[in-house]
Design a protein around this motif. Structure first.
Motif, short mmCIF file in Angstrom:
data_model
loop_
_atom_site.label_atom_id
_atom_site.label_comp_id
_atom_site.label_asym_id
_atom_site.label_seq_id
_atom_site.Cartn_x
_atom_site.Cartn_y
_atom_site.Cartn_z
N ALA A 251 -17.60 3.72 -10.91
CA ALA A 251 -18.36 4.76 -11.60
C ALA A 251 -19.75 4.26 -11.97
CB ALA A 251 -17.60 5.20 -12.85
N ARG A 252 -19.84 3.00 -12.42
CA ARG A 252 -21.14 2.46 -12.81
C ARG A 252 -22.06 2.36 -11.60
NH1 ARG A 252 -19.43 -1.74 -14.83
NH2 ARG A 252 -19.22 -0.93 -16.95
N ARG A 253 -21.52 1.90 -10.47
CA ARG A 253 -22.34 1.78 -9.27
C ARG A 253 -22.88 3.14 -8.83
NH1 ARG A 253 -25.27 -1.85 -8.16
NH2 ARG A 253 -26.71 -0.09 -8.18
N ALA A 254 -22.00 4.15 -8.86
CA ALA A 254 -22.43 5.49 -8.46
C ALA A 254 -23.49 6.02 -9.41
CB ALA A 254 -21.22 6.44 -8.43
N ASP B 78 -26.89 4.19 -8.89
CA ASP B 78 -27.55 4.62 -7.66
C ASP B 78 -28.32 5.92 -7.86
OD1 ASP B 78 -26.63 2.44 -6.29
OD2 ASP B 78 -24.96 3.49 -5.31
N GLY B 79 -27.89 6.71 -8.87
CA GLY B 79 -28.53 8.00 -9.08
C GLY B 79 -29.60 8.01 -10.16
N VAL B 80 -29.74 6.91 -10.89
CA VAL B 80 -30.74 6.85 -11.96
C VAL B 80 -32.10 6.48 -11.37
CG1 VAL B 80 -31.41 5.67 -14.09
CG2 VAL B 80 -29.03 6.24 -13.69
N GLU B 81 -33.14 7.17 -11.82
CA GLU B 81 -34.47 6.95 -11.26
C GLU B 81 -35.17 5.72 -11.83
OE1 GLU B 81 -36.59 10.56 -11.84
OE2 GLU B 81 -35.44 11.67 -10.34
N THR B 82 -34.79 5.28 -13.02
CA THR B 82 -35.43 4.10 -13.61
C THR B 82 -34.57 2.86 -13.35
OG1 THR B 82 -34.33 4.47 -15.74
CG2 THR B 82 -36.49 5.50 -15.41
N ASP B 83 -35.11 1.69 -13.66
CA ASP B 83 -34.41 0.43 -13.39
C ASP B 83 -33.54 0.05 -14.58
OD1 ASP B 83 -33.47 -1.98 -12.57
OD2 ASP B 83 -35.42 -2.97 -12.45
N VAL B 84 -32.32 0.58 -14.61
CA VAL B 84 -31.43 0.31 -15.74
C VAL B 84 -30.74 -1.05 -15.62
CG1 VAL B 84 -31.03 2.72 -16.33
CG2 VAL B 84 -29.57 1.63 -14.63
N ASP C 44 -20.17 14.43 -17.68
CA ASP C 44 -21.53 14.33 -18.20
C ASP C 44 -22.47 13.69 -17.19
OD1 ASP C 44 -20.67 15.43 -20.57
OD2 ASP C 44 -20.56 13.53 -21.65
N ASP C 45 -21.94 12.77 -16.38
CA ASP C 45 -22.77 12.00 -15.44
C ASP C 45 -22.71 12.54 -14.01
OD1 ASP C 45 -23.38 10.29 -17.52
OD2 ASP C 45 -21.77 8.88 -17.05
N GLY D 141 -27.19 10.21 -6.40
CA GLY D 141 -27.25 8.86 -5.86
C GLY D 141 -26.55 8.69 -4.53
N GLY D 142 -25.99 9.74 -4.00
CA GLY D 142 -25.37 9.64 -2.68
C GLY D 142 -23.87 9.85 -2.67
N LEU D 143 -23.24 9.90 -3.85
CA LEU D 143 -21.82 10.16 -3.92
C LEU D 143 -21.58 11.61 -3.49
CD1 LEU D 143 -19.38 8.42 -5.04
CD2 LEU D 143 -19.49 9.86 -7.07
N THR D 144 -20.61 11.84 -2.61
CA THR D 144 -20.32 13.21 -2.17
C THR D 144 -19.47 13.93 -3.20
OG1 THR D 144 -18.27 12.64 -1.01
CG2 THR D 144 -20.35 12.41 0.22
N GLU D 145 -19.42 15.25 -3.11
CA GLU D 145 -18.59 16.05 -4.00
C GLU D 145 -17.13 15.60 -3.91
OE1 GLU D 145 -19.18 18.45 -6.12
OE2 GLU D 145 -21.15 19.30 -5.69
#
Length: 266
Positions: free
Chosen positions: A149-152, A155-161, A213-214, A221-225
């Motif tokens: 879940a964290r990786r997904a 991958d979708g966050v625009e900033t460098d978390v 929520d996420d 970030g590329g995760l499919t439905e």
């Protein structure tokens, strides 16, 4: 910049400084006169800065969210402001600090440049590496599912978390002399007896509320439905196991979040 609720900030920053304040030693707080906490949120760090500074030192919390400032204002003086355009004159403080702020900004170096403008001495950033979080849980599936879940999400966050130790690059780009970057591990433990926060977190896992929520971020970030639905199904099953172990007083969890304190001189 991403926005966060009061509940989220309290939950993620809870206990950060309760066990040790060693990470703040390099800020030389006992000699400070005026300190600014940028992106103070609910004032968790502001409270600690005020406690560790001289009684006559002034600590000001600054945030762009009025609702969060209302909470922080119960602890320290607060001012509404943007991290890129602080409402203070040059050299107004001898220390400017932020916690988990740069990871949420698209231009960290621009913010550090602004911090250095209003500081006459030090600028410091306390930033985590969210990609390196580790989980040890009595529920076998929890650690692996949290990593997925964290990786997904990352991958979708625009900033460098995952900024962490790399915050020094923003300091150097802003023209500051980096004095040090030091790593500390913040460990969060859940064990009997469970507090209300742990119980709520377990229920959110069982319902899949957290992943819901996420969802938008994960899908961007590329995760499919289909992959998201499968992950959420496994997540809810894991959550039900967490709840069951809690009811039996058997659930234990240890989460380690590495964070880095970078200190620079103007």
């Amino acid at each position: 910049m991403r926005e966060f609720s009061e509940d989220y900030l309290r939950r993620t920053r809870r206990g950060m400084w309760d066990d040790s304040r060693e990470a703040l030693e390099s800020l030389d707080l006992e000699s400070r006169d005026r300190i600014l906490d940028v992106g103070c949120g609910t004032g968790e760090l502001s409270r600690v800065l005020a406690a560790e500074s001289p009684a006559d030192a002034e600590v000001i919390g600054c945030d762009a969210d009025p609702a969060l400032l209302e909470v922080a204002g119960e602890r320290v003086a607060v001012v509404a402001g943007d991290a890129y355009q602080l409402p203070f004159p040059d050299d107004a403080f001898d220390l400017v600090v932020c916690q988990a702020l740069l990871i949420n900004l698209p231009e960290p170096a621009a913010a550090i440049t602004e911090f250095s403008r209003v500081s006459s001495d030090l600028v410091a950033a306390v930033e985590p590496d969210n990609a390196a979080v580790s989980i040890d849980s009595s529920v076998d599936a929890e650690g692996a599912l949290e990593r997925r879940a964290r990786r997904a999400y990352l991958d979708g966050v625009e900033t460098d978390v995952t900024l962490g130790a790399d915050a020094r690059e923003a300091f150097e780009a802003a023209g500051l002399e980096v004095l040090e970057t030091r790593r500390y591990d913040h460990v969060r433990r859940v064990e009997p007896p469970y507090d209300e926060g742990a119980v709520v977190a377990a229920r959110r896992k069982a319902t899949g509320a957290g992943l819901a929520d996420d969802r938008k971020t994960m899908l961007s970030g590329g995760l499919t439905e289909r992959e998201y639905d499968q992950l959420r199904s496994e997540w809810r099953r894991m959550g039900r196991n967490v709840v069951a172990q809690m009811e039996a007083r058997e659930y234990e969890r240890e989460e380690t979040v590495p964070f880095f304190v970078t200190v620079g001189r103007v």
